[in-house]
Design a protein around this motif. Structure first.
Motif, PDB file in Angstrom:
ATOM      1  N   MET A 200       0.817  -1.199   0.000  1.00 40.51           N
ATOM      2  CA  MET A 200       0.000   0.000   0.000  1.00 40.51           C
ATOM      3  C   MET A 200       0.855   1.255   0.000  1.00 40.51           C
ATOM      4  O   MET A 200       1.958   1.283   0.540  1.00 40.51           O
ATOM      5  CB  MET A 200      -0.917   0.019   1.220  1.00 40.51           C
ATOM      6  CG  MET A 200      -2.061  -0.963   1.120  1.00 40.51           C
ATOM      7  SD  MET A 200      -3.100  -0.930   2.586  1.00 40.51           S
ATOM      8  CE  MET A 200      -4.016   0.581   2.315  1.00 40.51           C
ATOM      9  N   LEU A 201       0.317   2.280  -0.587  1.00 36.16           N
ATOM     10  CA  LEU A 201       0.929   3.611  -0.588  1.00 36.16           C
ATOM     11  C   LEU A 201      -0.146   4.555  -0.075  1.00 36.16           C
ATOM     12  O   LEU A 201      -1.134   4.800  -0.761  1.00 36.16           O
ATOM     13  CB  LEU A 201       1.379   3.973  -2.004  1.00 36.16           C
ATOM     14  CG  LEU A 201       2.003   5.344  -2.210  1.00 36.16           C
ATOM     15  CD1 LEU A 201       3.290   5.480  -1.395  1.00 36.16           C
ATOM     16  CD2 LEU A 201       2.288   5.571  -3.690  1.00 36.16           C
TER      17      LEU A 201
ATOM     18  N   PHE B 206      -2.631   1.168  -8.691  1.00 36.02           N
ATOM     19  CA  PHE B 206      -3.476   1.712  -7.633  1.00 36.02           C
ATOM     20  C   PHE B 206      -4.592   2.571  -8.236  1.00 36.02           C
ATOM     21  O   PHE B 206      -4.388   3.240  -9.251  1.00 36.02           O
ATOM     22  CB  PHE B 206      -2.658   2.631  -6.709  1.00 36.02           C
ATOM     23  CG  PHE B 206      -1.430   2.002  -6.122  1.00 36.02           C
ATOM     24  CD1 PHE B 206      -0.260   1.912  -6.858  1.00 36.02           C
ATOM     25  CD2 PHE B 206      -1.428   1.520  -4.830  1.00 36.02           C
ATOM     26  CE1 PHE B 206       0.884   1.347  -6.321  1.00 36.02           C
ATOM     27  CE2 PHE B 206      -0.290   0.953  -4.282  1.00 36.02           C
ATOM     28  CZ  PHE B 206       0.870   0.862  -5.027  1.00 36.02           C
TER      29      PHE B 206
ATOM     30  N   TYR C 112      -7.029   5.688  -6.699  1.00 33.24           N
ATOM     31  CA  TYR C 112      -7.350   6.602  -5.608  1.00 33.24           C
ATOM     32  C   TYR C 112      -8.492   7.507  -6.046  1.00 33.24           C
ATOM     33  O   TYR C 112      -8.681   7.767  -7.235  1.00 33.24           O
ATOM     34  CB  TYR C 112      -6.156   7.516  -5.298  1.00 33.24           C
ATOM     35  CG  TYR C 112      -4.934   6.829  -4.762  1.00 33.24           C
ATOM     36  CD1 TYR C 112      -3.954   6.336  -5.610  1.00 33.24           C
ATOM     37  CD2 TYR C 112      -4.739   6.696  -3.386  1.00 33.24           C
ATOM     38  CE1 TYR C 112      -2.811   5.717  -5.118  1.00 33.24           C
ATOM     39  CE2 TYR C 112      -3.611   6.072  -2.883  1.00 33.24           C
ATOM     40  CZ  TYR C 112      -2.658   5.582  -3.752  1.00 33.24           C
ATOM     41  OH  TYR C 112      -1.533   4.976  -3.254  1.00 33.24           O
TER      42      TYR C 112
ATOM     43  N   LEU D  85      -7.152   5.580  -0.915  1.00 37.21           N
ATOM     44  CA  LEU D  85      -6.945   4.379  -1.730  1.00 37.21           C
ATOM     45  C   LEU D  85      -8.222   3.557  -1.812  1.00 37.21           C
ATOM     46  O   LEU D  85      -8.811   3.199  -0.793  1.00 37.21           O
ATOM     47  CB  LEU D  85      -5.816   3.552  -1.129  1.00 37.21           C
ATOM     48  CG  LEU D  85      -5.428   2.288  -1.877  1.00 37.21           C
ATOM     49  CD1 LEU D  85      -4.872   2.629  -3.252  1.00 37.21           C
ATOM     50  CD2 LEU D  85      -4.413   1.485  -1.054  1.00 37.21           C
TER      51      LEU D  85
ATOM     52  N   PHE E 172      -5.876  -1.670  -4.774  1.00 38.86           N
ATOM     53  CA  PHE E 172      -4.619  -1.793  -5.478  1.00 38.86           C
ATOM     54  C   PHE E 172      -4.433  -3.239  -5.931  1.00 38.86           C
ATOM     55  O   PHE E 172      -5.115  -4.164  -5.444  1.00 38.86           O
ATOM     56  CB  PHE E 172      -3.434  -1.287  -4.648  1.00 38.86           C
ATOM     57  CG  PHE E 172      -3.068  -2.133  -3.466  1.00 38.86           C
ATOM     58  CD1 PHE E 172      -3.707  -1.958  -2.245  1.00 38.86           C
ATOM     59  CD2 PHE E 172      -2.038  -3.054  -3.545  1.00 38.86           C
ATOM     60  CE1 PHE E 172      -3.341  -2.704  -1.144  1.00 38.86           C
ATOM     61  CE2 PHE E 172      -1.670  -3.810  -2.448  1.00 38.86           C
ATOM     62  CZ  PHE E 172      -2.329  -3.641  -1.239  1.00 38.86           C
TER      63      PHE E 172
ATOM     64  N   LYS F  94      -8.205  -4.675  -1.196  1.00 38.50           N
ATOM     65  CA  LYS F  94      -9.008  -3.506  -0.869  1.00 38.50           C
ATOM     66  C   LYS F  94      -8.147  -2.449  -0.206  1.00 38.50           C
ATOM     67  O   LYS F  94      -7.244  -2.759   0.578  1.00 38.50           O
ATOM     68  CB  LYS F  94     -10.143  -3.901   0.068  1.00 38.50           C
ATOM     69  CG  LYS F  94     -11.185  -4.803  -0.564  1.00 38.50           C
ATOM     70  CD  LYS F  94     -12.271  -5.164   0.432  1.00 38.50           C
ATOM     71  CE  LYS F  94     -13.303  -6.079  -0.207  1.00 38.50           C
ATOM     72  NZ  LYS F  94     -14.359  -6.459   0.764  1.00 38.50           N
ATOM     73  N   GLY F  95      -8.477  -1.218  -0.521  1.00 39.02           N
ATOM     74  CA  GLY F  95      -7.851  -0.096   0.154  1.00 39.02           C
ATOM     75  C   GLY F  95      -8.731   0.383   1.286  1.00 39.02           C
ATOM     76  O   GLY F  95      -9.405  -0.399   1.945  1.00 39.02           O
ATOM     77  N   ASP F  96      -8.744   1.682   1.490  1.00 37.56           N
ATOM     78  CA  ASP F  96      -9.476   2.260   2.616  1.00 37.56           C
ATOM     79  C   ASP F  96     -10.964   2.459   2.337  1.00 37.56           C
ATOM     80  O   ASP F  96     -11.775   2.452   3.250  1.00 37.56           O
ATOM     81  CB  ASP F  96      -8.851   3.609   2.993  1.00 37.56           C
ATOM     82  CG  ASP F  96      -7.407   3.450   3.425  1.00 37.56           C
ATOM     83  OD1 ASP F  96      -6.562   4.262   2.996  1.00 37.56           O
ATOM     84  OD2 ASP F  96      -7.120   2.499   4.190  1.00 37.56           O
TER      85      ASP F  96
END
Lengths: 115, 112
Positions: A102-103, B33, B35, B45, B48, B57-59
């Motif tokens: 993650m970034l 990614f 965003y 995010l 990704f 999953k991101g946030d």
């Protein structure tokens, strides 16, 4: 989980004055740190990065940043700003932790340079 | 030069439509990614991908899905667009965890 806090959402400054944009991060493992800049109506581009070694990192356009592990900070500085530095600046953290690749970015700081 | 290309700069869609945002990179990067960027919230995010057919999953994944059938292409899908998905969407790619991420120009999506 990693997170990034940029303490100032806007920073107004006069041309030729020094500026510091603050960034604090949290992460459970060793991190890599980045500053990106976004000019109006453009994508993000890299200003500088900290991977390891010297804690003072120099980037493009006269910017530099200092990594402080004990304070978990990575503040961006420039000794004398120009009108052309008006932009939004993002701090980001990347690590090898559970989140994998993650970034994560902070909320951004809008730098407004006034004549 | 590394290039990350997003298929549209501006897009207007109706509520309930299925929306596809496409991103292509030309540097053989493993990681890609998606965003979304909103004023005061920075970049958040969504998803990704670290390899073909692999995703994490991101946030803020709710309401979105992704597809990565080929290494160079990463698609973001809004299953049923809603007005709260009006935003700027940014795609990025990079090699690995300690390398620079390269960004596309962004897609400004408006859902009406």
């Amino acid at each position: 989980a990693q997170s990034v806090t940029q303490l100032d959402s806007q920073v107004p400054v006069f041309e030729e004055a020094p500026v510091e944009l603050r960034c604090n991060y949290s992460s459970s493992v060793s991190v890599y740190l980045f500053w990106y800049v976004q000019y109006p109506n453009q994508g993000l581009q890299l200003l500088l990065k900290y991977l390891s070694g010297s804690t003072l990192v120099k980037g493009i356009n006269g910017f530099e940043a200092e990594f402080n592990k004990s304070q978990t900070s990575f503040h961006l500085r420039k000794p004398s700003v120009h009108i052309s530095d008006t932009a939004e600046y993002f701090c980001a953290v990347s690590d090898y932790g559970n989140a994998g690749n993650m970034l994560t970015f902070g909320g951004g700081t809008r730098l407004m340079v006034k004549p | 030069d590394v290039k990350v290309t997003q298929s549209s700069r501006y897009l207007v869609k109706r509520t309930g439509e299925k929306v596809f945002l496409e991103c292509v990179q030309d540097m053989d990067h493993e990681n890609m990614f998606w965003y979304r960027q909103d004023p005061g919230l920075g970049l958040r995010l969504i998803y990704f991908s670290y390899d073909v057919k692999m995703k994490e999953k991101g946030d803020i994944p709710e309401g979105y899905s992704v597809s990565r059938e080929k290494k160079e292409r990463f698609s973001l899908i809004l299953e049923s667009a809603s007005t709260n998905q009006t935003s700027m969407y940014l795609c990025a790619s990079r090699t690995t965890v300690n390398t620079e991420a390269f960004f596309g120009q962004g897609t400004r999506l408006t859902v009406v």
